[in-house]
Design a protein around this motif. Structure first.
Motif: not given
Length: 113
Positions: A55-59, A64-67, A70-75
């Motif tokens: 997930x961090x790599x995908x970020x 920016x919108x998808x990021x 992904x940050x919410x998923x990372x948390x």
């Protein structure tokens, strides 16, 4: 009061299947009954760490919108990993305590016999 005999290790009681591709076929995989809780937590920790890294790599690769998603998923992954690690620490601590208790009991029996 300390119990003279520790509780047996917890294990999974039922088989749980996964990998059916939204019901298009029978599940390909299963968590088998009888897996120790400690082993299950270790594997869960490894899987969560892998998902966290992916997930961090995908970020780094998305707009920016998808990021933001992904940050919410990372948390969520980070919180899940912290919970699993805390549970694993408890399992390991209990295992160490049980081993110490067994050695004490064995030493006491050796001294008597």
């Amino acid at each position: 009061m300390t119990k003279p005999v520790p509780d047996p290790p917890l294990t999974t009681q039922t088989s749980t299947t996964f990998g059916s591709c939204n019901g298009s076929h029978d599940p390909l995989f299963a968590v088998r009954a009888g897996v120790s809780s400690e082993d299950a937590l270790i594997h869960t920790s490894i899987l969560l760490k892998s998902a966290y890294q992916t997930n961090a790599h995908a970020c780094e690769l998305v707009d920016a919108e998808v990021r933001g998603l992904l940050w919410a998923t990372e948390q969520s992954l980070e919180m899940s990993l912290a919970l699993v690690e805390a549970l694993l620490d408890e399992v390991e601590a209990r295992s160490a305590t049980a081993a110490l208790l067994r050695r004490s009991l064995q030493a006491g029996q050796s001294a008597v016999g």
